[in-house]
Design a protein around this motif. Structure first.
Motif, PDB file in Angstrom:
ATOM      1  N   VAL A  56      -0.981   6.585  -3.869  1.00 60.16           N
ATOM      2  CA  VAL A  56      -1.347   6.236  -2.495  1.00 60.16           C
ATOM      3  C   VAL A  56      -2.684   5.500  -2.482  1.00 60.16           C
ATOM      4  O   VAL A  56      -2.871   4.522  -1.733  1.00 60.16           O
ATOM      5  N   LEU A  57      -3.612   5.948  -3.333  1.00 59.62           N
ATOM      6  CA  LEU A  57      -4.924   5.304  -3.381  1.00 59.62           C
ATOM      7  C   LEU A  57      -4.862   3.910  -3.996  1.00 59.62           C
ATOM      8  O   LEU A  57      -5.772   3.103  -3.789  1.00 59.62           O
ATOM      9  N   GLU A  58      -3.822   3.617  -4.745  1.00 57.47           N
ATOM     10  CA  GLU A  58      -3.647   2.272  -5.298  1.00 57.47           C
ATOM     11  C   GLU A  58      -3.107   1.298  -4.252  1.00 57.47           C
ATOM     12  O   GLU A  58      -3.190   0.075  -4.443  1.00 57.47           O
ATOM     13  N   LEU A  59      -2.548   1.829  -3.179  1.00 57.50           N
ATOM     14  CA  LEU A  59      -1.964   1.007  -2.121  1.00 57.50           C
ATOM     15  C   LEU A  59      -2.945   0.879  -0.965  1.00 57.50           C
ATOM     16  O   LEU A  59      -3.802   1.753  -0.754  1.00 57.50           O
ATOM     17  N   PRO A  60      -2.850  -0.187  -0.191  1.00 56.96           N
ATOM     18  CA  PRO A  60      -3.701  -0.272   0.998  1.00 56.96           C
ATOM     19  C   PRO A  60      -3.324   0.812   2.003  1.00 56.96           C
ATOM     20  O   PRO A  60      -2.161   1.240   2.063  1.00 56.96           O
ATOM     21  N   PRO A  61      -4.265   1.314   2.781  1.00 60.15           N
ATOM     22  CA  PRO A  61      -3.937   2.347   3.771  1.00 60.15           C
ATOM     23  C   PRO A  61      -2.853   1.868   4.730  1.00 60.15           C
ATOM     24  O   PRO A  61      -2.815   0.697   5.124  1.00 60.15           O
ATOM     25  N   ARG A  62      -1.969   2.782   5.068  1.00 62.69           N
ATOM     26  CA  ARG A  62      -0.908   2.472   6.029  1.00 62.69           C
ATOM     27  C   ARG A  62      -1.435   2.861   7.409  1.00 62.69           C
ATOM     28  O   ARG A  62      -1.795   4.011   7.638  1.00 62.69           O
ATOM     29  N   PRO A  63      -1.516   1.917   8.337  1.00 64.95           N
ATOM     30  CA  PRO A  63      -2.131   2.217   9.635  1.00 64.95           C
ATOM     31  C   PRO A  63      -1.513   3.440  10.309  1.00 64.95           C
ATOM     32  O   PRO A  63      -0.281   3.555  10.423  1.00 64.95           O
ATOM     33  N   GLY A  64      -2.370   4.364  10.716  1.00 72.44           N
ATOM     34  CA  GLY A  64      -1.928   5.539  11.460  1.00 72.44           C
ATOM     35  C   GLY A  64      -1.308   6.639  10.631  1.00 72.44           C
ATOM     36  O   GLY A  64      -0.832   7.637  11.177  1.00 72.44           O
ATOM     37  N   VAL A  65      -1.306   6.496   9.285  1.00 70.87           N
ATOM     38  CA  VAL A  65      -0.636   7.470   8.415  1.00 70.87           C
ATOM     39  C   VAL A  65      -1.661   8.177   7.539  1.00 70.87           C
ATOM     40  O   VAL A  65      -2.505   7.529   6.903  1.00 70.87           O
ATOM     41  N   ALA A  66      -1.583   9.508   7.481  1.00 66.69           N
ATOM     42  CA  ALA A  66      -2.427  10.323   6.612  1.00 66.69           C
ATOM     43  C   ALA A  66      -1.552  11.084   5.623  1.00 66.69           C
ATOM     44  O   ALA A  66      -0.472  11.566   5.988  1.00 66.69           O
ATOM     45  N   TRP A  67      -2.023  11.188   4.405  1.00 64.68           N
ATOM     46  CA  TRP A  67      -1.321  11.914   3.346  1.00 64.68           C
ATOM     47  C   TRP A  67      -2.090  13.184   3.027  1.00 64.68           C
ATOM     48  O   TRP A  67      -3.309  13.144   2.832  1.00 64.68           O
ATOM     49  N   HIS A  68      -1.395  14.282   2.937  1.00 68.01           N
ATOM     50  CA  HIS A  68      -2.028  15.570   2.644  1.00 68.01           C
ATOM     51  C   HIS A  68      -1.268  16.215   1.486  1.00 68.01           C
ATOM     52  O   HIS A  68      -0.070  16.518   1.603  1.00 68.01           O
ATOM     53  N   VAL A  69      -1.945  16.427   0.365  1.00 65.59           N
ATOM     54  CA  VAL A  69      -1.312  16.880  -0.871  1.00 65.59           C
ATOM     55  C   VAL A  69      -1.824  18.274  -1.212  1.00 65.59           C
ATOM     56  O   VAL A  69      -2.988  18.445  -1.608  1.00 65.59           O
ATOM     57  N   LEU A  70      -0.964  19.274  -1.023  1.00 61.83           N
ATOM     58  CA  LEU A  70      -1.263  20.638  -1.461  1.00 61.83           C
ATOM     59  C   LEU A  70      -0.918  20.707  -2.943  1.00 61.83           C
ATOM     60  O   LEU A  70       0.249  20.631  -3.324  1.00 61.83           O
ATOM     61  N   LEU A  71      -1.919  20.832  -3.783  1.00 58.08           N
ATOM     62  CA  LEU A  71      -1.717  20.648  -5.219  1.00 58.08           C
ATOM     63  C   LEU A  71      -0.835  21.719  -5.831  1.00 58.08           C
ATOM     64  O   LEU A  71      -0.025  21.430  -6.713  1.00 58.08           O
ATOM     65  N   CYS A  72      -0.970  22.974  -5.405  1.00 57.47           N
ATOM     66  CA  CYS A  72      -0.121  24.034  -5.938  1.00 57.47           C
ATOM     67  C   CYS A  72      -0.021  25.161  -4.926  1.00 57.47           C
ATOM     68  O   CYS A  72      -1.043  25.748  -4.546  1.00 57.47           O
ATOM     69  N   LEU A  73       1.198  25.464  -4.505  1.00 56.61           N
ATOM     70  CA  LEU A  73       1.428  26.512  -3.517  1.00 56.61           C
ATOM     71  C   LEU A  73       1.386  27.900  -4.132  1.00 56.61           C
ATOM     72  O   LEU A  73       1.048  28.860  -3.451  1.00 56.61           O
TER      73      LEU A  73
END
Length: 432
Positions: A95-112
């Motif tokens: 995701v960080l290699e791509l340009p930000p997508r307007p209005g979109v947030a990514w949330h990554v829970l690394l390990c549940l």
């Protein structure tokens, strides 16, 4: 030289695969890598703790970008599936290699489930063989799996990890939740809480790109709707196989639906079995299923007789292992009955029969492996004999899976597919 993909000579499961440039990270390594990303890209990244596990380990979320439309990615929901932690981290990097997508947030829970992951980490530091995988194996009972919520009338409170995840869903109201799973043997497939236009076809192309078989009639989704090969929609209560929770509407997968979100459970194999891609009718399904049921029943009967030899101190030191062993010993006879009464007389696909055979080999192998861990700190002639019986079940299971043609899928291939699948699912949902 064999490279882990289809077409080359396949080494047996007992062979040591060549060293890979990258393996599965431990949870600690994944969190450290996420911290580095947050330091390097502070304009786009935020790292925070959203809860603690039962043993007090932090549940860490890496968020990338900001916006009203949230994509939530859950890594490490099952501790015996380390690909989820690796893919969660890779997804954040992509995701960080791509340009930000307007209005979109990514949330990554690394390990549940970091507690469960700690009970499996012994495998990650050495050769990634099947024998070593099961030597360090742990998978909790249904009641101790954080993604599965207790029924409202069950009288059992949710796990703290479950509350952390549902709290995160309540906060973010994600349009998409991706849960990153892995099967030890079989093929790739996707399970959805509702159909997503375009996703099954694009998912199948990602699977093919990685040279991974697509599981077109999975035992893990018996009775589920199939909008396309390798794609399954979660059922109404009570449908499906006994191997699955019978009330999926009370899982964290379905929790996002109250906000209009959809969940995609993304499965990728560690060892691929090519026949799961064959949706044609099996020519001798009844005989094959009866043989699988007999294998499962006979081995579980042997293992059940070993359980009384587990010392009391093992249950104190390794309570989750003991409870998981007891749970599987209770469930397996039900699965044997299900195979014998519901499957033997029915026309079945090659894929379905193959996944049933995998289950019949895999479950006793798991139970025997956990019993060996529980018996490791005690001695005496009876215990030595029990260990020998458990080792024999492990060896038989590995031979049975080897006969199915299981081949190792390199970690990089697993992770690349799963990261692609998340990005594909997000594109389908966000563009819909």
């Amino acid at each position: 030289m064999y490279d882990g993909t289809a077409g080359g000579p396949r080494p047996p499961l007992t062979a040591v695969p060549r060293r890979e440039a990258t393996g599965y990270p431990t949870v600690a390594r994944a969190v450290a890598a996420a911290r580095r990303l947050a330091r390097l890209r502070p304009e786009r990244c935020r790292l925070r703790e959203v809860g603690r596990s039962r043993a007090g380990r932090p549940l860490v979320v890496l968020s990338v970008d900001e916006g009203e439309r949230a994509v939530l990615v859950v890594g490490g929901p099952h501790p015996n599936e380390p690909v989820g932690v690796a893919s969660a981290l890779r997804l954040a990097e992509r995701v960080l290699e791509l340009p930000p997508r307007p209005g979109v947030a990514w949330h990554v829970l690394l390990c549940l489930d970091p507690d469960g992951a700690a009970l499996n980490e012994g495998w990650l530091g050495g050769p990634l063989t099947a024998a070593r995988h099961y030597e360090h194996f742990f998978r909790p009972s249904f009641d101790e799996q954080p993604e599965l919520l207790p029924p409202p009338d069950g009288g059992r409170p949710p796990l703290p990890e479950s509350l952390a995840l549902t709290g995160l869903i309540d906060e973010l109201r994600p349009v998409l939740q991706c849960s990153l799973h892995g099967v030890d043997f079989g093929g790739a497939f996707v399970q959805l809480t509702r159909p997503v236009a375009g996703l099954p076809e694009r998912f199948a192309r990602s699977v093919a790109c990685g040279g991974i078989p697509l599981d077109v009639d999975s035992y893990d989704a018996v009775g589920w709707d199939r909008p396309a090969p390798g794609a399954y929609v979660m059922p109404t209560p009570g449908a499906g196989s006994l191997v699955l929770p019978d009330r999926p509407e009370h899982s964290t997968w379905s929790h996002a639906a109250r906000y209009g979100g959809v969940t995609a459970v993304l499965e990728v194999p560690m060892w691929a079995v090519e026949e799961v891609r064959d949706g044609g009718q099996h020519p001798q399904a009844g005989a094959a299923v009866r043989a699988a049921a007999a294998t499962l029943g006979a081995r579980v009967e042997v293992l059940g007789g070993l359980l009384p030899l587990v010392p009391a101190h093992a249950g104190t030191a390794y309570g989750p292992l003991l409870r998981a062993t007891e749970f599987n010993l209770r469930v397996c006879p039900l699965l044997v009955d299900e195979l014998r009464t519901g499957w033997c007389a029915a026309p079945l696909s090659v894929s379905r029969v193959t996944t049933a055979r995998i289950v019949a080999e895999r479950l006793p192998l798991r139970i025997a492996s956990m019993l060996l861990r529980l018996l490791a700190d005690t001695g005496g002639p009876a215990v030595e004999a029990a260990r020998a019986q458990a080792r024999a079940v492990v060896a038989a299971g590995l031979v049975g899976l080897d006969r199915l043609g299981a081949r190792w899928v390199p970690v990089e291939t697993q992770v690349a597919h799963q990261a692609r699948a998340v990005l594909t699912a997000a594109d389908c949902v966000l563009s819909g």
